[in-house]
Design a protein around this motif. Structure first.
Motif, PDB file in Angstrom:
ATOM      1  N   THR A  70      41.066  47.196  54.925  1.00 49.95           N
ATOM      2  CA  THR A  70      42.459  47.639  54.757  1.00 49.95           C
ATOM      3  C   THR A  70      42.751  48.060  53.324  1.00 49.95           C
ATOM      4  OG1 THR A  70      43.061  45.362  54.322  1.00 49.95           O
ATOM      5  CG2 THR A  70      43.315  46.131  56.588  1.00 49.95           C
ATOM      6  N   PHE A  71      41.818  48.795  52.711  1.00 53.90           N
ATOM      7  CA  PHE A  71      42.025  49.227  51.321  1.00 53.90           C
ATOM      8  C   PHE A  71      43.310  50.027  51.177  1.00 53.90           C
ATOM      9  CE2 PHE A  71      37.421  48.731  51.537  1.00 53.90           C
ATOM     10  CZ  PHE A  71      37.198  47.991  50.397  1.00 53.90           C
ATOM     11  N   ILE A  97      40.151  52.511  35.379  1.00 52.55           N
ATOM     12  CA  ILE A  97      40.674  51.201  35.783  1.00 52.55           C
ATOM     13  C   ILE A  97      41.964  50.889  35.042  1.00 52.55           C
ATOM     14  CG2 ILE A  97      40.182  48.738  35.798  1.00 52.55           C
ATOM     15  CD1 ILE A  97      37.275  49.389  36.213  1.00 52.55           C
ATOM     16  N   LEU A 124      45.632  50.553  36.747  1.00 51.04           N
ATOM     17  CA  LEU A 124      46.300  49.240  36.658  1.00 51.04           C
ATOM     18  C   LEU A 124      47.712  49.408  36.107  1.00 51.04           C
ATOM     19  CD1 LEU A 124      43.711  46.583  35.444  1.00 51.04           C
ATOM     20  CD2 LEU A 124      45.174  46.506  37.459  1.00 51.04           C
ATOM     21  N   TYR A 157      50.462  49.672  38.400  1.00 49.52           N
ATOM     22  CA  TYR A 157      50.853  48.530  39.235  1.00 49.52           C
ATOM     23  C   TYR A 157      51.528  47.420  38.446  1.00 49.52           C
ATOM     24  CZ  TYR A 157      48.441  50.662  43.095  1.00 49.52           C
ATOM     25  OH  TYR A 157      48.074  51.539  44.089  1.00 49.52           O
ATOM     26  N   GLY A 167      36.445  48.797  40.516  1.00 53.12           N
ATOM     27  CA  GLY A 167      37.773  49.112  40.014  1.00 53.12           C
ATOM     28  C   GLY A 167      38.824  48.888  41.089  1.00 53.12           C
ATOM     29  N   SER A 168      38.548  49.385  42.299  1.00 56.86           N
ATOM     30  CA  SER A 168      39.518  49.191  43.378  1.00 56.86           C
ATOM     31  C   SER A 168      39.779  47.709  43.599  1.00 56.86           C
ATOM     32  CB  SER A 168      38.981  49.820  44.666  1.00 56.86           C
ATOM     33  OG  SER A 168      38.664  51.165  44.431  1.00 56.86           O
ATOM     34  N   ILE A 200      39.465  45.244  41.404  1.00 61.26           N
ATOM     35  CA  ILE A 200      40.281  44.716  40.302  1.00 61.26           C
ATOM     36  C   ILE A 200      41.738  45.100  40.499  1.00 61.26           C
ATOM     37  CG2 ILE A 200      40.696  44.875  37.821  1.00 61.26           C
ATOM     38  CD1 ILE A 200      37.707  45.274  37.446  1.00 61.26           C
ATOM     39  N   ILE A 201      41.969  46.383  40.842  1.00 60.29           N
ATOM     40  CA  ILE A 201      43.345  46.854  40.990  1.00 60.29           C
ATOM     41  C   ILE A 201      44.030  46.132  42.150  1.00 60.29           C
ATOM     42  CG2 ILE A 201      44.724  48.844  41.664  1.00 60.29           C
ATOM     43  CD1 ILE A 201      42.233  50.375  40.134  1.00 60.29           C
ATOM     44  N   LEU A 202      43.336  46.057  43.281  1.00 57.36           N
ATOM     45  CA  LEU A 202      43.975  45.449  44.452  1.00 57.36           C
ATOM     46  C   LEU A 202      44.232  43.968  44.210  1.00 57.36           C
ATOM     47  CD1 LEU A 202      41.919  47.181  47.266  1.00 57.36           C
ATOM     48  CD2 LEU A 202      44.351  47.488  46.781  1.00 57.36           C
ATOM     49  N   ARG A 203      43.312  43.323  43.481  1.00 54.56           N
ATOM     50  CA  ARG A 203      43.497  41.885  43.314  1.00 54.56           C
ATOM     51  C   ARG A 203      44.448  41.551  42.175  1.00 54.56           C
ATOM     52  NH1 ARG A 203      39.046  37.034  42.644  1.00 54.56           N
ATOM     53  NH2 ARG A 203      40.575  35.402  42.252  1.00 54.56           N
ATOM     54  N   PHE A 204      44.236  42.150  41.003  1.00 55.94           N
ATOM     55  CA  PHE A 204      45.019  41.730  39.835  1.00 55.94           C
ATOM     56  C   PHE A 204      46.217  42.628  39.598  1.00 55.94           C
ATOM     57  CE2 PHE A 204      40.657  40.361  39.218  1.00 55.94           C
ATOM     58  CZ  PHE A 204      40.849  39.008  39.055  1.00 55.94           C
ATOM     59  N   GLY A 205      46.113  43.915  40.028  1.00 54.53           N
ATOM     60  CA  GLY A 205      47.254  44.796  39.833  1.00 54.53           C
ATOM     61  C   GLY A 205      48.317  44.552  40.880  1.00 54.53           C
ATOM     62  N   ALA A 206      47.917  44.661  42.135  1.00 57.02           N
ATOM     63  CA  ALA A 206      48.905  44.648  43.212  1.00 57.02           C
ATOM     64  C   ALA A 206      49.251  43.237  43.674  1.00 57.02           C
ATOM     65  CB  ALA A 206      48.382  45.461  44.383  1.00 57.02           C
ATOM     66  N   ASN A 218      48.097  40.384  45.038  1.00 54.10           N
ATOM     67  CA  ASN A 218      47.919  39.880  46.393  1.00 54.10           C
ATOM     68  C   ASN A 218      47.392  38.451  46.324  1.00 54.10           C
ATOM     69  OD1 ASN A 218      48.478  42.369  47.956  1.00 54.10           O
ATOM     70  ND2 ASN A 218      46.768  43.121  46.721  1.00 54.10           N
ATOM     71  N   LEU A 246      42.320  42.068  52.372  1.00 50.85           N
ATOM     72  CA  LEU A 246      41.722  42.768  51.231  1.00 50.85           C
ATOM     73  C   LEU A 246      40.516  42.027  50.682  1.00 50.85           C
ATOM     74  CD1 LEU A 246      44.856  43.991  49.285  1.00 50.85           C
ATOM     75  CD2 LEU A 246      43.198  45.345  50.548  1.00 50.85           C
ATOM     76  N   THR A 256      37.153  44.073  50.175  1.00 52.15           N
ATOM     77  CA  THR A 256      36.501  44.318  48.888  1.00 52.15           C
ATOM     78  C   THR A 256      35.171  43.580  48.808  1.00 52.15           C
ATOM     79  OG1 THR A 256      37.852  42.511  48.046  1.00 52.15           O
ATOM     80  CG2 THR A 256      38.609  44.750  47.607  1.00 52.15           C
TER      81      THR A 256
END
Ligand code: HEA
Ligand code: HEA
Ligand code: CUA
Ligand SMILES: [Cu+2]
Lengths: 590, 90, 226, 200
Positions: free
Chosen positions: A256-257, B82, B86, B89, D43-44, D46-52, D54, D133, D137
């Motif tokens: 679910t990316f 990256i 970031l 977000y 990168g995805s 990192i972004i999904l985990r630390f940026g968004a 979750n 996620l 990931t």
């Protein structure tokens, strides 16, 4: 891997030494020239396809809801009774963009000319990894077939735009396309690997295999541009591949990316895609700029104006290309503050581009301009690319982009840079290097007619699109008559469509002429344009292995009209019989 | 391109280093430091290990400078990608 | 067709149109310079009897000029555009206590939810209308954009408003209409086979007719409730 | 003909090329693109985990760190055996070349095996690519690393075979060096992955 570690194929100097069997020579060829020609034919075929798709979608826009002549040949799922269906229209747009960008323009620029020109222009026998090169072609071929095949599968070809925005592209239930969608992803992934192999080859070759005396600042700008392009591809395409894999997983194995339901991020797709996508569009213009530089210098019988700044401008464009991707996302919901910085970096790109445009003009200034077909197309490139670039400034300005984003203003921009830019340069290159590739000349009169028709009809098709965009006509719209604000636009759309058919016609004219010249054209001398770069120092077409012995290079690539010489060109491997031009200025490197 | 009896880097030393650093990592991860501290320690150690591999096992230390630059170049666009995404977000 | 922007009916439209024409004239100048120059050179320096090319590798002064001029032009444009962009999109450009309306896009329709009598969203006096978006002129309106399925784009040409509606996000935009009239919401982001017909009616009222309309609607909700 | 040989062998005179053999240069350039590929995946994450922002399971909760720590150690060992193989052929020691190459291939295969075991365990406990996620990931990153190791093992066997046929000499052993670079790179990627996926 295996291919890299393998001992390089020792290739024969000249055919006579040991002729290769047909299959090794023309099918699974490792000779960079044959591979270049293989790319040329394949890509022109895909260009034809891409054009055909364009003509079909133009018919729907010109005559909404009317039966397309010959349309009833298409299956019910596409155009029942010859009337294009909305879902088929979306596939047409998507596949038109896809074929043109990935399977026509990009490989025409890189696959064809990086392969054909680099070893000849830097003075070596072949690519660093000939066998890798062969793989690069055949993977490209396969990816193209897969993409074509996706039209035939249940549900039709991908219909979510060449930008494949998630979640639409990740949700078959939303787009109505499942298999076709997955084939799109797989095809582009294969394509990406193919161009990766290519890039590794080109970069290694240029770095390590230049002829003695061929210093960095003696490289022809065509080779420079292809080298920089290869680096762009090397760093940008893997990111797309990674994104594609995630997209494929979202569809197939339930990750679910990009799907918001469990915290996935639709915008992440756009970031990744455009991180690749903008460098990609510069991949599509830099080689064009390189070819045009060679051709304009040759056609003006004058050294290129400001060789060094031409190189640095390309490097600057390439680098900036990695920090502007957000300009495609101004209205996407991306943080507005970020939009601000992306706007600035985007506007800055106008500066190196300006340097290039004005230096081309500087090259023509006080030149001795020859009106050969390649020169006409090259000059056409400068005129049309300038228009496309300038329209880019409108969108780069975030507030204006609020209104013109996803309108035909963008479509006009795309085509001025990609067709008026890239494709015109490709035509110029085909006319310029055709004699070298096939040992025959293209008939000049026919060439000039083709140029005139293409130039006129091109502008008739795409210039009015600026107006449509200003009027607020959106992209990817199946039936403009649905909206009040587009009510007055139908006749413009019809005119554009008619011009588009004519434009396609001129393309077909080129096709005829191309093949006619291939067999009937008059024999070409080694150096028909009195050009200075190394590829013109070998017979047309060059023998297997290019050089009996590696040439020595004495000076820069554009020594035209040197005052101390009676003939108006001095090729790079000619020792100047009088004073060395090296004294005369910057471009001759040391 | 290889002269006989050439001096080799002290590979076993590097190997020991890598093993020890890994051990430290695994313990540090569960020492229950404040999260930010843990992350910093772990990233530091990871980079250290990565450098050991790149410099000694991949011989970057002994290659022409130009090659090292070429090898490190992609880290710039990678970092840009990256960090900038970031920023969208946070 | 006429080659101009549609009529402009919003405050931000004025800013955007001005900027558009500023860029138009900048680029027009560059356009004339380039195209004119190229054509002139083609004629002036065409190959002919006794004409030869001048051997030169460039001219640093000239290059500095045509690097600096565009650079300055672009930086100026960047600064001005930035200011306008901030006025339209920056979080603190949003007006206080403006009428806030929720717009939820889904294949292939627009669902508009009004805050009801108390003018706050998210309680039971809200009322929801499909494919019909009515609001008053002369007062700023905040739209909270959401999407249920894929990405759509909320586009009202005459108001110079465009913003994608992204599933999983709530994106606020604001605008102020300067004249009453009937327009259309157009979906500007490919969202599937119905994308081309994903439109909705926009009605911009003058204050009093909006108030009466709004009262009727809220009233209807009240009666429905009890 | 000599100039030809020089060109094709890629052993260029330093003043022109980088002074790096063509095959090695090619591999380094290929690795540059690999960096970008893994940046895309990592990168995805990192972004999904630390940026968004979750919610995410703490280290050790879902994943079995001990097993993977051992596996990490294996991969490091395989890197050492690899450099040993290279050192051996640099000294012209054919015998040790074969031994070390074979060891590398075997340890590499072991790594893949253990990862396969890890996967089956996780799936058994209901942790799937479709588990949000985290699953997405985790499986994409480790999966594509595993894929790289697998490819590496195959090529390693190919090189080993060639070594047994005496295909490499003290003078010319680009093959060994080039696959070594790839192998170490994959190891390097794992060092990063192990840290940010299992420990952070
Ligand atoms: C060959 C391909 C190519 C090239 C070279 C460019 C070049 C540029 N592009 Fe373009 N672009 C595309 C291909 C290309 N683009 C495509 C395919 C899309 C659509 C993608 C999609 O959504 O499907 C797109 C979309 C696109 C957008 C997104 C629009 C939107 O979706 O809302 C933007 C926004 O900033 C943009 C800007 C620019 C700019 C500023 C340049 C600059 O590099 C241009 C620089 C050149 C000049 C400025 C002209 C020459 C200079 C002079 C004559 C000197 C004088 C000029 C000044 C002083 C200004 N482009
Ligand atoms: C790279 C370039 C490229 C080229 C050359 C073209 C060429 C054309 N495009 Fe292009 N177009 C795109 C790239 C390109 N396009 C992209 C990226 C999009 C966005 C897609 C999306 O939204 O997802 C797009 C979208 C797009 C739209 C918008 C559709 C929509 O949004 O609804 C339209 C509409 O008119 C259009 C029309 C045309 C037309 C009429 C041509 C004509 O010029 C075609 C004329 C035909 C030819 C030029 C081929 C002639 C044949 C030969 C020369 C080969 C000869 C063969 C041999 C010698 C063997 N295109
Ligand atoms: Cu909704 Cu397009
Ligand atoms: Cu762009």
């Amino acid at each position: 891997m295996a291919t890299i570690t393998a001992e390089p194929t020792g290739i024969a100097m000249v055919e006579e030494e040991h002729p290769l069997p047909f299959i090794r020579k023309y099918i699974f060829a490792t000779d960079h020239k044959i591979i270049g020609i293989q790319f040329l034919f394949t890509c022109l075929f895909f260009l034809l396809i891409g054009g055909l798709l364009a003509v079909m979608l133009r018919y729907q826009l010109g005559y909404p809801g009317q039966a397309m002549p010959g349309g009833d040949l298409l299956p019910e799922t596409m155009a029942p009774g010859g009337i294009v269906l909305p879902e088929f229209y979306n596939s047409l747009v998507t596949m038109h963009g896809t074929f043109m960008v990935f399977f026509a323009i990009m490989p025409l620029l890189v696959g064809v000319y990086a392969n054909y020109l680099i070893p000849l222009q830097i003075g070596t026998h072949d690519m660093a990894f000939p066998r890798l090169n062969m793989w690069s072609y055949w993977l490209f071929f396969v990816s193209g077939l897969v993409m074509l095949y996706s039209f035939a599968v249940e549900g039709g070809a991908s219909a979510s735009g060449w930008t494949q925005y998630a979640p639409l592209s990740a949700m078959p239930e939303a787009s109505g396309v499942s298999t076709g969608q997955q084939l799109w992803i797989i095809s582009i992934a294969i394509f990406g690997f193919s161009s990766l192999l290519g890039s590794v080859n080109y970069i290694t070759t240029v770095i390590n295999m230049r002829a003695p005396g061929m210093t960095w600042f003696r490289l022809p700008l065509a080779t420079w541009s292809l080298f920089i392009t290869a680096i762009l591809g090397l760093l940008a395409i893997p990111v797309l591949t990674a994104a594609l894999i995630m997209l494929l997983f979202d569809q197939t194995i339930g990750t679910t990316f990009f799907l918001p339901q469990t915290g996935g991020q639709p915008l992440l797709w756009q970031h990744l895609f455009w991180f690749f996508g903008h460098p990609e569009v510069y991949i599509l213009i830099l080689p064009a700029m390189g070819f045009v530089s060679d051709i304009i210098a040759n056609g003006s019988r004058k050294p290129i104006f400001g060789y060094h700044s031409m190189v640095f401008a390309m490097v600057a464009i390439a680098f900036l290309g990695f920090i502007v991707w957000g300009h495609h996302m101004f209205q996407s919901g991306m943080n507005p503050a970020l939009g601000m910085s992306f706007m600035v970096s985007t506007l800055i790109i106008a500066v190196p581009s300006a340097i290039k445009v004005f230096n081309w003009m500087g090259t023509m200034w006080r030149g001795n301009i020859q009106f050969t077909t390649p020169m006409l197309f090259a000059v056409g490139f400068v005129m049309l690319f300038a228009i496309g670039g300038l329209s880019g400034i409108f969108m780069a300005s975030t507030p204006v982009d609020i209104f013109i984003h996803d309108t035909y203003f963008i479509v006009a921009h795309i085509h001025y840079v990609l067709f008026g830019g890239s494709l015109f340069a490709i035509f110029a290159a085909i006319y310029y290097w055709f004699p070298k590739m096939f040992g025959r000349m293209i008939n000049e009169t026919m060439g000039k007619i083709h140029f005139a028709l293409t130039f006129i009809f091109f502008n008739l098709v795409f210039f009015p699109m600026h107006g449509l965009g200003m009027g607020g006509m959106m992209r990817r719209i199946y039936d403009p008559s649905q909206y009040e604000h587009m009510a007055g636009m139908q006749d413009t759309n019809t005119l554009v469509s008619i011009a588009a058919f004519a434009l396609y016609g001129s393309g077909l004219l080129f096709l005829v002429m191309f093949f006619w010249s291939l067999f009937r054209g008059k024999k070409a001398p080694a150096n028909p344009w009195n050009a200075t770069t190394l590829e013109w120092q070998v017979p047309s077409p060059p023998l297997h292995g290019n050089w009996k012995e590696i040439p020595e290079v004495y000076h820069g690539p554009y020594e035209y009209s040197h005052p101390d010489m009676e003939k108006d060109w001095l090729s790079q491997n000619e020792r100047p019989d009088v004073a060395s031009p090296a004294r005369h200025g910057s471009s001759t490197g040391h | 391109m290889s002269e006989a009896g050439k001096q080799h880097p002290r590979y076993m030393l590097v190997f020991g280093g890598l093993a020890v650093l890994t051990a430290i990592e695994v313990t540090a991860a569960f020492m229950g430091f404040p999260r930010s501290v843990t992350i910093l320690i772990l990233l530091g150690l990871a980079v250290w290990k990565a450098l050991l591999v790149a410099l000694y096992f991949m011989h970057l230390k002994f290659e022409p400078r130009a090659l090292a630059v070429l090898a490190a170049a992609p880290l710039l666009p990678a970092a840009i990608m990256i960090v900038v995404i970031l920023m969208d977000y946070v | 067709m006429d080659w101009s922007l549609p009529i402009n009916a919003s405050t931000q439209g004025v800013l955007i149109d001005n900027l558009f024409w500023i860029i138009f004239w900048m680029t027009a100048a560059a356009f004339v310079l380039v195209e004119g120059g190229v054509i002139w050179f083609l004629w002036r320096y065409r190959s002919r009897e006794g004409h030869t090319a001048t051997y030169t590798h460039g001219n640093t002064k000239a290059e500095i000029v045509w690097t600096a001029v565009p650079a300055v032009a672009m930086i100026a444009l960047g600064i001005y555009s930035g200011a306008v962009w901030t006025d339209i999109r920056s979080p603190d450009s949003f007006p206080e206590d403006a009428l806030t309306i929720s717009v939820v896009a889904k294949q292939f329709e627009w669902n508009i939810t009004y805050p009801g009598a108390d003018r706050v969203l998210g309680n039971d006096d809200d009322f929801r209308i499909r494919n019909r978006f009515e609001f008053p002129m002369g007062e700023p309106v905040i739209v909270r954009l959401e999407s249920e399925d894929v990405i759509h784009s909320f586009f009202i040409p005459e108001l110079r408003v465009k913003q994608d509606a992204v599933p999983g996000m709530t994106i606020p935009i604001w605008f102020e209409a300067t004249q009453a009239g009937e327009f259309q919401i157009a979906c500007a982001e490919l969202c599937g086979l119905g994308h081309y017909r994903m439109r909705a009616r926009v009605v911009v009222h003058d204050q009093e007719s909006f108030d009466s309309w709004y009262r009727d609607q809220s009233g209807a909700v009240q009666t429905a409730a009890n | 003909m000599t100039s030809h040989a020089a060109t094709m062998e890629g052993g260029r005179s330093p003043e022109r090329g980088l002074g790096v053999p063509t095959q090695k240069l090619g591999m380094w350039i290929f690795l540059a693109s690999e960096i970008m590929f893994f940046t895309g995946l990592i990168g995805s994450y990192i972004i999904l985990r630390f940026g968004a922002s979750n919610s995410w399971a703490a280290p050790g909760e879902t994943l079995n760190v001990t097993v993977t720590a051992v596996n990490t150690f294996f991969l490091i060992c395989s890197s050492v055996t690899m450099v040993k193989a290279f050192a051996a052929i640099e000294d012209g020691n054919q015998k040790m070349l074969k031994v070390w190459l074979l060891a590398t291939a075997i340890i590499g295969a072991a790594f893949v095996g253990i990862q396969a075991y890890e996967y089956t365990e996780l799936i058994h406990h209901g942790f799937l690519p479709s588990s949000g996620l985290y699953g997405s990931t985790f499986y994409s990153m480790t999966g594509f690393h595993g894929f790289h190791v697998t490819v590496g093992v195959i090529c390693m066997l190919w090189v080993t075979l060639k070594a047994f046929r005496g295909g490499y000499t003290q003078e010319d052993h680009h093959g060994v060096e080039v696959i070594g670079l790839y192998w170490h790179f994959v190891d390097l990627v794992w060092i990063i992955l192990f840290t940010i996926v299992y420990l952070i």
